[in-house]
Motif scaffolding. Structure first.
Motif, PDB file in Angstrom:
ATOM      1  N   UNK A  42     -99.628 -60.262 -32.248  1.00 19.25           N
ATOM      2  CA  UNK A  42     -99.804 -59.619 -30.956  1.00 19.25           C
ATOM      3  C   UNK A  42    -101.313 -59.544 -30.659  1.00 19.25           C
ATOM      4  N   UNK A  43    -101.696 -59.212 -29.424  1.00 18.03           N
ATOM      5  CA  UNK A  43    -103.125 -59.184 -29.064  1.00 18.03           C
ATOM      6  C   UNK A  43    -103.960 -58.230 -29.935  1.00 18.03           C
ATOM      7  N   UNK A  44    -103.379 -57.114 -30.347  1.00 24.16           N
ATOM      8  CA  UNK A  44    -104.114 -56.169 -31.202  1.00 24.16           C
ATOM      9  C   UNK A  44    -104.450 -56.799 -32.556  1.00 24.16           C
ATOM     10  N   UNK A  45    -103.495 -57.515 -33.133  1.00 19.60           N
ATOM     11  CA  UNK A  45    -103.727 -58.170 -34.423  1.00 19.60           C
ATOM     12  C   UNK A  45    -104.764 -59.274 -34.277  1.00 19.60           C
ATOM     13  N   UNK A  46    -104.720 -60.037 -33.195  1.00 21.37           N
ATOM     14  CA  UNK A  46    -105.695 -61.093 -32.958  1.00 21.37           C
ATOM     15  C   UNK A  46    -107.096 -60.511 -32.840  1.00 21.37           C
ATOM     16  N   UNK A  47    -107.226 -59.355 -32.196  1.00 17.88           N
ATOM     17  CA  UNK A  47    -108.537 -58.737 -32.056  1.00 17.88           C
ATOM     18  C   UNK A  47    -109.100 -58.283 -33.407  1.00 17.88           C
ATOM     19  N   UNK A  48    -108.237 -57.966 -34.364  1.00 19.06           N
ATOM     20  CA  UNK A  48    -108.696 -57.562 -35.690  1.00 19.06           C
ATOM     21  C   UNK A  48    -109.234 -58.747 -36.511  1.00 19.06           C
ATOM     22  N   UNK A  88     -99.105 -64.739 -29.932  1.00 17.00           N
ATOM     23  CA  UNK A  88     -99.797 -65.979 -30.245  1.00 17.00           C
ATOM     24  C   UNK A  88     -99.409 -66.416 -31.654  1.00 17.00           C
ATOM     25  N   UNK A  89     -99.256 -67.712 -31.856  1.00 21.59           N
ATOM     26  CA  UNK A  89     -98.907 -68.227 -33.176  1.00 21.59           C
ATOM     27  C   UNK A  89    -100.155 -68.672 -33.920  1.00 21.59           C
ATOM     28  N   UNK A  90    -100.228 -68.299 -35.192  1.00 26.22           N
ATOM     29  CA  UNK A  90    -101.345 -68.658 -36.057  1.00 26.22           C
ATOM     30  C   UNK A  90    -100.812 -69.527 -37.192  1.00 26.22           C
ATOM     31  N   UNK A  91    -101.456 -70.637 -37.443  1.00 22.95           N
ATOM     32  CA  UNK A  91    -101.094 -71.494 -38.569  1.00 22.95           C
ATOM     33  C   UNK A  91    -101.969 -71.105 -39.758  1.00 22.95           C
ATOM     34  N   UNK A  92    -101.347 -70.846 -40.905  1.00 24.20           N
ATOM     35  CA  UNK A  92    -102.066 -70.391 -42.092  1.00 24.20           C
ATOM     36  C   UNK A  92    -101.880 -71.382 -43.232  1.00 24.20           C
ATOM     37  N   UNK A  93    -102.971 -71.660 -43.945  1.00 17.91           N
ATOM     38  CA  UNK A  93    -102.935 -72.474 -45.154  1.00 17.91           C
ATOM     39  C   UNK A  93    -103.941 -71.905 -46.144  1.00 17.91           C
ATOM     40  N   UNK A  94    -103.779 -72.257 -47.401  1.00  8.31           N
ATOM     41  CA  UNK A  94    -104.757 -71.870 -48.411  1.00  8.31           C
ATOM     42  C   UNK A  94    -105.989 -72.750 -48.286  1.00  8.31           C
ATOM     43  N   UNK A  95    -107.152 -72.196 -48.567  1.00  2.61           N
ATOM     44  CA  UNK A  95    -108.378 -72.991 -48.621  1.00  2.61           C
ATOM     45  C   UNK A  95    -108.360 -73.704 -49.975  1.00  2.61           C
ATOM     46  N   UNK A  96    -108.468 -75.038 -49.988  1.00  7.85           N
ATOM     47  CA  UNK A  96    -108.423 -75.777 -51.249  1.00  7.85           C
ATOM     48  C   UNK A  96    -109.482 -75.295 -52.246  1.00  7.85           C
ATOM     49  N   UNK A 116    -103.409 -56.778 -42.187  1.00  7.27           N
ATOM     50  CA  UNK A 116    -103.293 -56.924 -40.733  1.00  7.27           C
ATOM     51  C   UNK A 116    -101.857 -57.235 -40.315  1.00  7.27           C
ATOM     52  N   UNK A 117    -101.194 -58.158 -41.023  1.00 10.35           N
ATOM     53  CA  UNK A 117     -99.876 -58.649 -40.606  1.00 10.35           C
ATOM     54  C   UNK A 117     -98.720 -58.140 -41.458  1.00 10.35           C
ATOM     55  N   UNK A 118     -99.010 -57.434 -42.523  1.00  9.14           N
ATOM     56  CA  UNK A 118     -97.957 -56.944 -43.416  1.00  9.14           C
ATOM     57  C   UNK A 118     -97.727 -57.913 -44.561  1.00  9.14           C
TER      58      UNK A 118
END
Length: 63
Positions: free
Chosen positions: A55-61, A2-10, A35-37
Motif C-alpha cells: 500500500x502507499x504507506x508501506x511504499x513510503x517507508x 503497488x507490486x514489488x518484485x523481491x530477490x536475494x542479492x547474490x 514493513x510487510x510482515x
C-alpha cells in the motif's frame, strides 16, 4: 496498491533487492519483514523470489 518484485542479492544471506517500477532498493530481510510482515519472506525463502503487494504507506517507508 503497488507490486514489488523481491530477490536475494547474490553473495549475501540477508540482503533483499526490491524492484519498484524502474527503481531498485536493497535492504535487510529483517527490515522487509518489519514493513510487510513475516509472511512476505515465505516465497523468498522457498523460491528465491517473491512479489509483494504494497500500500502507499508501506511504499513510503522504503524511501
Amino acid at each position: 496498491m503497488q507490486e514489488l518484485a523481491c530477490t536475494w542479492v547474490p553473495g549475501t544471506i540477508d540482503i533483499v533487492r526490491l524492484k519498484i517500477g524502474k527503481r531498485n532498493i536493497e535492504m535487510t530481510s529483517t527490515r522487509l519483514s518489519r514493513i510487510f510482515g513475516p509472511h512476505a519472506l515465505n516465497d523468498l525463502y522457498l523460491k528465491g523470489r517473491a512479489v509483494i503487494t504494497a500500500n502507499p504507506e508501506q511504499v513510503s517507508l522504503l524511501a
